[in-house]
Scaffold this motif. Structure first.
Motif, PDB file in Angstrom:
ATOM      1  N   LEU A   1      10.491 -17.531   8.366  1.00 30.78           N
ATOM      2  CA  LEU A   1      10.730 -16.134   8.726  1.00 30.78           C
ATOM      3  C   LEU A   1       9.540 -15.287   8.301  1.00 30.78           C
ATOM      4  CD1 LEU A   1      14.424 -15.804   7.522  1.00 30.78           C
ATOM      5  CD2 LEU A   1      13.665 -15.861   9.912  1.00 30.78           C
ATOM      6  N   PRO A   2       9.137 -14.316   9.137  1.00 31.80           N
ATOM      7  CA  PRO A   2       8.025 -13.437   8.759  1.00 31.80           C
ATOM      8  C   PRO A   2       8.442 -12.454   7.670  1.00 31.80           C
ATOM      9  CG  PRO A   2       8.993 -12.697  10.820  1.00 31.80           C
ATOM     10  CD  PRO A   2       9.682 -13.995  10.471  1.00 31.80           C
ATOM     11  N   VAL A   3       7.483 -12.100   6.834  1.00 29.96           N
ATOM     12  CA  VAL A   3       7.681 -11.087   5.792  1.00 29.96           C
ATOM     13  C   VAL A   3       6.667  -9.978   6.050  1.00 29.96           C
ATOM     14  CG1 VAL A   3       7.633 -10.603   3.317  1.00 29.96           C
ATOM     15  CG2 VAL A   3       8.471 -12.815   4.136  1.00 29.96           C
ATOM     16  N   ALA A   4       7.167  -8.809   6.420  1.00 32.08           N
ATOM     17  CA  ALA A   4       6.290  -7.702   6.781  1.00 32.08           C
ATOM     18  C   ALA A   4       6.947  -6.395   6.388  1.00 32.08           C
ATOM     19  CB  ALA A   4       5.995  -7.709   8.286  1.00 32.08           C
ATOM     20  N   VAL A   5       6.132  -5.349   6.311  1.00 29.04           N
ATOM     21  CA  VAL A   5       6.657  -4.017   6.030  1.00 29.04           C
ATOM     22  C   VAL A   5       5.915  -3.020   6.904  1.00 29.04           C
ATOM     23  CG1 VAL A   5       5.138  -3.860   4.006  1.00 29.04           C
ATOM     24  CG2 VAL A   5       7.037  -2.251   4.264  1.00 29.04           C
ATOM     25  N   ARG A   6       6.652  -2.402   7.831  1.00 29.64           N
ATOM     26  CA  ARG A   6       6.107  -1.422   8.770  1.00 29.64           C
ATOM     27  C   ARG A   6       4.862  -1.937   9.487  1.00 29.64           C
ATOM     28  NH1 ARG A   6       7.966   1.740   4.414  1.00 29.64           N
ATOM     29  NH2 ARG A   6       9.662   3.130   5.051  1.00 29.64           N
ATOM     30  N   GLY A   7       4.918  -3.184   9.873  1.00 23.81           N
ATOM     31  CA  GLY A   7       3.820  -3.771  10.631  1.00 23.81           C
ATOM     32  C   GLY A   7       2.751  -4.428   9.800  1.00 23.81           C
ATOM     33  N   ASP A   8       2.790  -4.267   8.487  1.00 24.60           N
ATOM     34  CA  ASP A   8       1.812  -4.913   7.617  1.00 24.60           C
ATOM     35  C   ASP A   8       2.349  -6.295   7.255  1.00 24.60           C
ATOM     36  OD1 ASP A   8      -0.364  -5.411   6.061  1.00 24.60           O
ATOM     37  OD2 ASP A   8       0.202  -4.062   4.433  1.00 24.60           O
ATOM     38  N   ARG A   9       1.754  -7.341   7.806  1.00 27.72           N
ATOM     39  CA  ARG A   9       2.259  -8.698   7.642  1.00 27.72           C
ATOM     40  C   ARG A   9       1.771  -9.273   6.310  1.00 27.72           C
ATOM     41  NH1 ARG A   9       2.026 -10.990  13.858  1.00 27.72           N
ATOM     42  NH2 ARG A   9       1.979  -8.922  14.833  1.00 27.72           N
ATOM     43  N   LEU A  10       2.715  -9.574   5.448  1.00 30.06           N
ATOM     44  CA  LEU A  10       2.383 -10.076   4.114  1.00 30.06           C
ATOM     45  C   LEU A  10       2.394 -11.595   4.053  1.00 30.06           C
ATOM     46  CD1 LEU A  10       4.535  -7.581   1.992  1.00 30.06           C
ATOM     47  CD2 LEU A  10       2.219  -7.286   2.895  1.00 30.06           C
ATOM     48  N   GLY A  11       3.176 -12.232   4.903  1.00 31.31           N
ATOM     49  CA  GLY A  11       3.271 -13.683   4.891  1.00 31.31           C
ATOM     50  C   GLY A  11       4.541 -14.148   5.550  1.00 31.31           C
ATOM     51  N   VAL A  12       5.079 -15.269   5.045  1.00 34.42           N
ATOM     52  CA  VAL A  12       6.307 -15.851   5.581  1.00 34.42           C
ATOM     53  C   VAL A  12       7.107 -16.445   4.429  1.00 34.42           C
ATOM     54  CG1 VAL A  12       5.352 -16.388   7.863  1.00 34.42           C
ATOM     55  CG2 VAL A  12       5.160 -18.065   6.012  1.00 34.42           C
TER      56      VAL A  12
ATOM     57  N   ALA B   1      14.595 -11.119   4.771  1.00 35.49           N
ATOM     58  CA  ALA B   1      13.142 -11.286   4.681  1.00 35.49           C
ATOM     59  C   ALA B   1      12.429  -9.946   4.856  1.00 35.49           C
ATOM     60  CB  ALA B   1      12.664 -12.293   5.724  1.00 35.49           C
ATOM     61  N   ASP B   2      12.965  -9.084   5.729  1.00 36.82           N
ATOM     62  CA  ASP B   2      12.406  -7.730   5.860  1.00 36.82           C
ATOM     63  C   ASP B   2      12.559  -6.945   4.565  1.00 36.82           C
ATOM     64  OD1 ASP B   2      11.597  -8.084   8.479  1.00 36.82           O
ATOM     65  OD2 ASP B   2      13.423  -7.230   9.345  1.00 36.82           O
ATOM     66  N   LEU B   3      13.730  -7.059   3.952  1.00 32.82           N
ATOM     67  CA  LEU B   3      13.945  -6.380   2.671  1.00 32.82           C
ATOM     68  C   LEU B   3      12.973  -6.905   1.610  1.00 32.82           C
ATOM     69  CD1 LEU B   3      17.876  -6.359   2.532  1.00 32.82           C
ATOM     70  CD2 LEU B   3      16.369  -4.417   3.057  1.00 32.82           C
ATOM     71  N   LEU B   4      12.723  -8.207   1.642  1.00 35.76           N
ATOM     72  CA  LEU B   4      11.768  -8.787   0.700  1.00 35.76           C
ATOM     73  C   LEU B   4      10.386  -8.195   0.905  1.00 35.76           C
ATOM     74  CD1 LEU B   4      10.901 -10.846  -1.435  1.00 35.76           C
ATOM     75  CD2 LEU B   4      10.685 -12.544   0.405  1.00 35.76           C
ATOM     76  N   GLY B   5       9.990  -7.973   2.154  1.00 38.90           N
ATOM     77  CA  GLY B   5       8.690  -7.374   2.418  1.00 38.90           C
ATOM     78  C   GLY B   5       8.546  -6.015   1.773  1.00 38.90           C
ATOM     79  N   HIS B   6       9.567  -5.171   1.892  1.00 41.14           N
ATOM     80  CA  HIS B   6       9.526  -3.849   1.266  1.00 41.14           C
ATOM     81  C   HIS B   6       9.479  -3.971  -0.256  1.00 41.14           C
ATOM     82  CE1 HIS B   6      10.245  -1.153   4.772  1.00 41.14           C
ATOM     83  NE2 HIS B   6      10.728  -2.262   5.297  1.00 41.14           N
ATOM     84  N   SER B   7      10.220  -4.928  -0.804  1.00 43.31           N
ATOM     85  CA  SER B   7      10.218  -5.108  -2.255  1.00 43.31           C
ATOM     86  C   SER B   7       8.862  -5.593  -2.762  1.00 43.31           C
ATOM     87  CB  SER B   7      11.314  -6.095  -2.667  1.00 43.31           C
ATOM     88  OG  SER B   7      12.597  -5.553  -2.408  1.00 43.31           O
ATOM     89  N   LEU B   8       8.227  -6.500  -2.002  1.00 47.00           N
ATOM     90  CA  LEU B   8       6.908  -6.984  -2.394  1.00 47.00           C
ATOM     91  C   LEU B   8       5.882  -5.859  -2.373  1.00 47.00           C
ATOM     92  CD1 LEU B   8       6.719 -10.412  -0.527  1.00 47.00           C
ATOM     93  CD2 LEU B   8       6.766 -10.067  -2.999  1.00 47.00           C
ATOM     94  N   ALA B   9       5.954  -5.010  -1.349  1.00 47.65           N
ATOM     95  CA  ALA B   9       5.011  -3.890  -1.270  1.00 47.65           C
ATOM     96  C   ALA B   9       5.151  -2.978  -2.483  1.00 47.65           C
ATOM     97  CB  ALA B   9       5.242  -3.116   0.020  1.00 47.65           C
ATOM     98  N   ALA B  10       6.391  -2.730  -2.905  1.00 49.15           N
ATOM     99  CA  ALA B  10       6.607  -1.884  -4.087  1.00 49.15           C
ATOM    100  C   ALA B  10       6.214  -2.606  -5.367  1.00 49.15           C
ATOM    101  CB  ALA B  10       8.077  -1.454  -4.147  1.00 49.15           C
ATOM    102  N   ALA B  11       6.500  -3.915  -5.435  1.00 45.81           N
ATOM    103  CA  ALA B  11       6.238  -4.676  -6.656  1.00 45.81           C
ATOM    104  C   ALA B  11       4.751  -4.802  -6.952  1.00 45.81           C
ATOM    105  CB  ALA B  11       6.861  -6.066  -6.545  1.00 45.81           C
ATOM    106  N   ARG B  12       3.916  -4.793  -5.932  1.00 45.28           N
ATOM    107  CA  ARG B  12       2.473  -4.934  -6.126  1.00 45.28           C
ATOM    108  C   ARG B  12       1.895  -3.806  -6.974  1.00 45.28           C
ATOM    109  NH1 ARG B  12      -0.658  -7.985  -2.085  1.00 45.28           N
ATOM    110  NH2 ARG B  12       0.734  -9.448  -1.022  1.00 45.28           N
ATOM    111  N   GLU B  13       2.612  -2.693  -7.050  1.00 45.89           N
ATOM    112  CA  GLU B  13       2.137  -1.586  -7.887  1.00 45.89           C
ATOM    113  C   GLU B  13       2.327  -1.870  -9.368  1.00 45.89           C
ATOM    114  OE1 GLU B  13       0.554   1.065  -6.646  1.00 45.89           O
ATOM    115  OE2 GLU B  13       0.756   0.123  -4.675  1.00 45.89           O
TER     116      GLU B  13
END
Length: 383
Positions: A83-94, A114-126
């Protein structure tokens, strides 16, 4: 939202930043009888899907993981669900989930998770370096670290647009970069073709980019943004250093683009399978002279048009005494219409690498923008 999806969201929100994948995996085991959840992040070169906890990366373009990444769609491969992992079109991985559920409704729920994971990863990187470090296949130079820290991401989609950008050489880029911001019915894009070497080039670009953002966030138009950045660079370097930039302000309702060409990278339009340059009057690079005043120019896109912005690091790349050049670039871009913006810039950079037989010596940046306004009765909403 389904109770299990709410539970997954709460699990992601409550997990420590560096352990969100592990906590989500435990939750999926309880709720979906999942044996394993593995995250593969795309690396900085857009050439490998790298497992979070080590192990062999996925490099073959036709692999199920890359098909899920490229098409933003589920791929079932034997017992594995990709499954793809992305947030607002920014593809982070799978993510790879095993075993793959037979029920398509369960797979659809997992895709939402997996979409929810993408948003969480984007926030977690901070708050943690774990994910940034795991996505690297080698160490970044200090200049590259500065440049990647400036970026808004590598992709973005909205109801009327899709865009993506890439830097090369990814692990040693110096001065080239890009930025964007979408707000209501406007999309603003900046592409910078930097000058100099190492940290000095990255520092100059950082000054220019933050001056441009400061002006944009103060509500100034693109001409005044360029003027403010020009003054900031000149006041510090007194004309000894300057930078090339292209500023674009797209009205997402009408397709009218307001532009400032400050000695900018090359701007091309793909329409109906034909590639052509967008003619803009070149003005002085930012920081070259004291008191430069910038003027705007406008042009209009048609629905489905694609814009490319590429720096001279692509056009002027040379291998075995042969220049990559405008003709080869134009022919390659003309064939990219069926690709997503990210796949298009990835292909351009990949073709450049193949041409020179390795990473570019000079910096290169490529940005691709599609204008896709909703048609009558088409009520698109960004997720």
């Amino acid at each position: 939202m389904h109770d299990r999806l709410i539970g997954a969201q709460r699990t992601l929100m409550s997990a420590p930043a560096h352990q969100i994948v592990e906590h989500l995996s435990e939750y999926l085991t309880e709720q979906y009888a999942v044996a394993a959840l593995e995250l593969f992040q795309v690396d900085y070169r857009l050439s490998e899907l790298v497992p979070l906890d080590g192990g062999p990366a996925v490099t073959h373009p036709g692999a199920p993981a890359w098909r899920a990444f490229d098409h933003l769609a589920e791929v079932v491969d034997g017992a594995a669900l990709w499954l793809p992992v992305a947030v607002r079109g920014d593809r982070l991985g799978v993510v790879r989930i095993t075993p793959a559920p037979d029920d398509p409704r369960l797979r659809a729920e997992l895709a939402e998770i997996a979409d929810l994971l993408g948003h969480s990863l984007a926030a977690a990187r901070e708050g943690t370096d774990r994910y940034a470090v795991a996505a690297r296949t080698k160490r970044l130079t200090l200049a590259a670290e500065m440049q990647w820290g400036l970026l808004p991401g590598r992709g973005r989609t909205g109801p009327a647009f899709a865009l993506a950008g890439q830097l090369e050489p990814a692990y040693a880029v110096r001065g080239d970069t890009f930025d964007w911001s979408d707000d209501l019915d406007r999309l603003q894009v900046v592409v910078i073709n930097g000058h100099g070497e190492g940290v000095a080039a990255a520092t100059l670009t950082c000054l220019a980019m933050n001056a441009l953002r400061n002006a944009r966030r103060a509500g100034l138009d693109v001409a005044d943004q360029a003027t403010l950045a020009d003054q900031a660079i000149y006041s510090y370097h007194r004309g000894a250093q300057h930078i090339d930039a292209l500023l674009l302000d797209l009205d997402l309702r009408t397709g009218v683009v307001t532009a400032v060409d400050a000695g900018s990278p090359r701007l091309l339009r793909l329409r109906g399978g034909e590639i052509s340059p967008v003619a803009l009057e070149a003005q002085d690079p930012l920081g070259m002279f004291d008191g430069t005043m910038y003027a705007t120019q406008t042009f209009t896109l048609e629905p489905g048009d694609r814009l490319f912005v590429v720096s001279d690091g692509i056009v002027d790349a040379t291998a075995r005494g042969t220049r990559y050049g405008e003709n080869l670039l134009d022919r390659f871009l003309a064939r990219s219409g069926a690709l997503s913006p990210l796949a298009a810039v990835r292909s351009v950079i990949g073709d450049l690498r193949a041409f020179i037989g390795g990473e570019t010596v000079d910096d290169a940046v490529a940005v691709c923008l599609d204008w896709t306004p909703p048609g009558p009765g088409d009520d698109r909403r960004q997720t």
